[in-house]
Design an enzyme around this catalytic site. Sequence first.
Site, PDB file in Angstrom:
ATOM      1  N   SER A  66     105.777 -45.026   5.906  1.00  0.00           N
ATOM      2  CA  SER A  66     106.238 -45.734   6.603  1.00  0.00           C
ATOM      3  C   SER A  66     107.733 -45.375   7.191  1.00  0.00           C
ATOM      4  CB  SER A  66     106.736 -46.993   6.197  1.00  0.00           C
ATOM      5  OG  SER A  66     108.244 -47.387   7.013  1.00  0.00           O
ATOM      6  N   TYR A 114     112.043 -51.978  -0.403  1.00  0.00           N
ATOM      7  CA  TYR A 114     111.101 -51.234   0.404  1.00  0.00           C
ATOM      8  C   TYR A 114     111.155 -50.014   0.378  1.00  0.00           C
ATOM      9  CZ  TYR A 114     107.680 -50.719   4.190  1.00  0.00           C
ATOM     10  OH  TYR A 114     106.273 -51.142   4.752  1.00  0.00           O
TER      11      TYR A 114
HETATM   12  P1  NAP Z   1      98.855 -55.978   6.488  1.00  0.00           P
HETATM   13  O1  NAP Z   1      98.144 -55.677   7.554  1.00  0.00           O
HETATM   14  O2  NAP Z   1      99.225 -57.147   5.422  1.00  0.00           O
HETATM   15  O3  NAP Z   1      96.926 -55.944   5.215  1.00  0.00           O
HETATM   16  C1  NAP Z   1      97.890 -55.555   4.374  1.00  0.00           C
HETATM   17  C2  NAP Z   1      96.747 -55.138   3.097  1.00  0.00           C
HETATM   18  O4  NAP Z   1      96.958 -54.328   1.764  1.00  0.00           O
HETATM   19  C3  NAP Z   1      95.660 -56.258   2.886  1.00  0.00           C
HETATM   20  O5  NAP Z   1      94.185 -54.871   3.843  1.00  0.00           O
HETATM   21  C4  NAP Z   1      95.597 -56.354   1.705  1.00  0.00           C
HETATM   22  O6  NAP Z   1      93.891 -56.374   1.623  1.00  0.00           O
HETATM   23  C5  NAP Z   1      95.645 -55.008   1.214  1.00  0.00           C
HETATM   24  N1  NAP Z   1      96.190 -55.323  -0.687  1.00  0.00           N
HETATM   25  C6  NAP Z   1      97.853 -56.412  -0.618  1.00  0.00           C
HETATM   26  N2  NAP Z   1      98.084 -55.761  -1.795  1.00  0.00           N
HETATM   27  C7  NAP Z   1      97.600 -55.192  -2.501  1.00  0.00           C
HETATM   28  C8  NAP Z   1      96.980 -55.063  -3.733  1.00  0.00           C
HETATM   29  N3  NAP Z   1      97.681 -55.996  -4.468  1.00  0.00           N
HETATM   30  N4  NAP Z   1      95.264 -55.230  -3.852  1.00  0.00           N
HETATM   31  C9  NAP Z   1      94.807 -54.221  -3.335  1.00  0.00           C
HETATM   32  N5  NAP Z   1      94.958 -54.558  -2.040  1.00  0.00           N
HETATM   33  C10 NAP Z   1      96.342 -54.963  -1.583  1.00  0.00           C
HETATM   34  O7  NAP Z   1      99.945 -54.939   6.157  1.00  0.00           O
HETATM   35  P2  NAP Z   1      99.282 -53.210   7.129  1.00  0.00           P
HETATM   36  O8  NAP Z   1     100.939 -53.685   8.276  1.00  0.00           O
HETATM   37  O9  NAP Z   1      98.410 -52.920   7.655  1.00  0.00           O
HETATM   38  O10 NAP Z   1     100.070 -52.388   5.725  1.00  0.00           O
HETATM   39  C11 NAP Z   1      99.475 -51.334   5.351  1.00  0.00           C
HETATM   40  C12 NAP Z   1     100.542 -49.998   5.130  1.00  0.00           C
HETATM   41  O11 NAP Z   1     101.593 -49.745   6.322  1.00  0.00           O
HETATM   42  C13 NAP Z   1     101.251 -50.587   3.874  1.00  0.00           C
HETATM   43  O12 NAP Z   1     101.386 -49.383   2.980  1.00  0.00           O
HETATM   44  C14 NAP Z   1     102.260 -51.057   4.991  1.00  0.00           C
HETATM   45  O13 NAP Z   1     103.582 -50.535   3.932  1.00  0.00           O
HETATM   46  C15 NAP Z   1     102.182 -49.530   5.667  1.00  0.00           C
HETATM   47  N6  NAP Z   1     103.361 -50.331   7.177  1.00  0.00           N
HETATM   48  C16 NAP Z   1     102.973 -50.962   8.047  1.00  0.00           C
HETATM   49  C17 NAP Z   1     103.950 -51.250   8.537  1.00  0.00           C
HETATM   50  C18 NAP Z   1     104.139 -52.352  10.296  1.00  0.00           C
HETATM   51  O14 NAP Z   1     104.561 -52.842  10.065  1.00  0.00           O
HETATM   52  N7  NAP Z   1     103.463 -53.130   9.314  1.00  0.00           N
HETATM   53  C19 NAP Z   1     104.969 -50.377   9.391  1.00  0.00           C
HETATM   54  C20 NAP Z   1     104.779 -48.880   8.399  1.00  0.00           C
HETATM   55  C21 NAP Z   1     104.097 -48.750   7.727  1.00  0.00           C
HETATM   56  P3  NAP Z   1      94.441 -58.270   0.464  1.00  0.00           P
HETATM   57  O15 NAP Z   1      95.860 -59.292   0.947  1.00  0.00           O
HETATM   58  O16 NAP Z   1      92.467 -58.795   0.653  1.00  0.00           O
HETATM   59  O17 NAP Z   1      93.895 -57.740  -0.886  1.00  0.00           O
END
Ligand code: NAP
Length: 235
Positions: free
Chosen positions: A133, A146
């Site tokens: 991130s 975070y």
């Molecule tokens: P999201 O839509 O909330 O998806 C998160 C994913 O992680 C889901 O598939 C969830 O699936 C899985 N997950 C959560 N806890 C888990 C666990 N304990 N074991 C296995 N799987 C787990 O989030 P996203 O925005 O796509 O984020 C993905 C990555 O990008 C993260 O690392 C986040 O920090 C990073 N990121 C996000 C943003 C943003 O603004 N969205 C910005 C920069 C970086 P289940 O609930 O089915 O387990």
Amino acid sequence: MTDLQGKVAFVTGASRGIGAAVARALSNEGVAVGLASRSGDDLGLPDALGLTCDVRRLDQVEAAVASTVTRFGRLDICVANAGVGSYHSLADTPVEHIEEMIDVNLKGTIYAIRACVPHLIASPEGDIVTLASEAGRRGLPGEAVYCASKFGQVGLTRALDHELREHGVRCSNVCPGGVATDFALADGYGRPPEVLAGMMSGDDVAAVVLFCLTRPRNHRILETALRPMTEASWG
Ligand code: NAP
């Protein structure tokens, strides 16, 4: 360009958001995918194996990687993406959110990559992409824990570049700013739905992941930072 056709990937957090977009993008390129999440969704993709796996549990991560290799016969790509975010000052971050962020974002990433590494070394063209991130590159207000978890991921992947380059395994940190997903929208996690307007999509991020993976094998992308036009660059 590196052709991804016929390769095999393991993606964590693949059930929705960025992970699902990456899984679809890989599948479109002819990659067979092991899709790990707690819900175990296979997204209905061809050549996909849905794997019920909590990345906080080393035994479950190792079993999910083993199932991917057993099913598809090899492993070339690890996308360590599963993550959670809780945006608060340090004092206001609930202890269970502190533990969840460190356990999922940091330990879950370590476990996923560690389980994949022997197979990636065995592959003639191994790749690791960590979904870190912008919060892994800069200290940002209101998200100290975070940031700590994301700096940890960035440090891990940078160190692995030293460890794995001699084995032909490339290691990339992908560092997005705001992406419009469910991330941190849950009650008490701190990102109000109205902030999603103008953010990037999961597909925007997946395209960058694909860019890293498809570079010719004579070089590697160590780190990419991408930011929506609505977001400042913070210097
Ligand atoms: P999201 O839509 O909330 O998806 C998160 C994913 O992680 C889901 O598939 C969830 O699936 C899985 N997950 C959560 N806890 C888990 C666990 N304990 N074991 C296995 N799987 C787990 O989030 P996203 O925005 O796509 O984020 C993905 C990555 O990008 C993260 O690392 C986040 O920090 C990073 N990121 C996000 C943003 C943003 O603004 N969205 C910005 C920069 C970086 P289940 O609930 O089915 O387990």
